[in-house]
Design an enzyme around this catalytic site. Sequence first.
Site, mmCIF file in Angstrom:
data_model
loop_
_atom_site.group_PDB
_atom_site.id
_atom_site.type_symbol
_atom_site.label_atom_id
_atom_site.label_comp_id
_atom_site.label_asym_id
_atom_site.label_seq_id
_atom_site.Cartn_x
_atom_site.Cartn_y
_atom_site.Cartn_z
ATOM 1 N N HIS A 16 0.863 -1.287 0.014
ATOM 2 C CA HIS A 16 -0.129 0.017 -0.121
ATOM 3 C C HIS A 16 0.860 1.140 -0.033
ATOM 4 C CE1 HIS A 16 -0.271 0.801 4.555
ATOM 5 N NE2 HIS A 16 0.754 0.215 4.478
ATOM 6 N N CYS A 25 5.894 5.835 4.642
ATOM 7 C CA CYS A 25 4.793 5.113 4.215
ATOM 8 C C CYS A 25 4.175 5.872 3.009
ATOM 9 C CB CYS A 25 3.757 5.023 5.462
ATOM 10 S SG CYS A 25 4.707 3.831 6.552
ATOM 11 N N HIS A 29 4.955 0.390 -0.373
ATOM 12 C CA HIS A 29 5.649 -0.852 0.568
ATOM 13 C C HIS A 29 4.543 -1.689 0.839
ATOM 14 C CE1 HIS A 29 3.722 1.909 3.338
ATOM 15 N NE2 HIS A 29 3.823 1.003 4.333
ATOM 16 N N HIS A 31 3.335 -5.265 3.836
ATOM 17 C CA HIS A 31 3.390 -5.806 5.263
ATOM 18 C C HIS A 31 2.955 -7.185 5.039
ATOM 19 C CE1 HIS A 31 4.054 -1.527 7.089
ATOM 20 N NE2 HIS A 31 3.175 -1.287 5.975
ATOM 21 N N HIS A 75 -1.354 -10.540 -1.685
ATOM 22 C CA HIS A 75 -0.352 -10.186 -2.813
ATOM 23 C C HIS A 75 -0.984 -8.963 -3.800
ATOM 24 C CE1 HIS A 75 2.136 -13.441 -1.111
ATOM 25 N NE2 HIS A 75 3.108 -12.765 -1.805
ATOM 26 N N GLU A 136 0.220 -5.132 11.568
ATOM 27 C CA GLU A 136 0.938 -4.721 10.299
ATOM 28 C C GLU A 136 2.625 -4.803 10.434
ATOM 29 O OE1 GLU A 136 -0.186 -0.798 8.613
ATOM 30 O OE2 GLU A 136 1.841 -0.123 9.254
#
Length: 149
Positions: A16, A25, A29, A31, A75, A136
């Site tokens: 995201h 952020c 990137h 998680h 994904h 997260e």
Amino acid sequence: MAKIRITKQFSFETGHALYGYDGKCRNVHGHSYKLSVTVIGEPITDTENVKYGMVIDFGDLKKIVKSEIVDQFDHATVFNQNTPHLELAKELQDRGHHVILVDYQPTSENMVIDFAEKINKHLPDHIKLHSLKLQETETSFAEWYASDN
């Protein structure tokens, strides 16, 4: 009979970006999310029922969460549909990437609200969603509780 809470845990990988954010952020990137889903209900008391003694079959809960959350978000890259990330989203989609456009900033807080709504729609009437925990990172998570909402 007593109310019992049961929890099933799930893992998925999602990318995201937080448009307009003033830190790292804002970049795309990902998680390794961990989602804990807790429901509450009374164990089935009908001795003729194959699910006797269960609040809900863990497998049935898994089907709901897998279908509504894990299979959709694993994904994938999530962008707010109301940001300039739409150009990037289109480029990624054109290259065969799985992109999800949402109507919110894709923070853990907003994602856990979205997940609660999606799961609630599919639970049997006698089962209530108690809480969700979306982790997260190893040290950061958001929680949703029905009692707060």
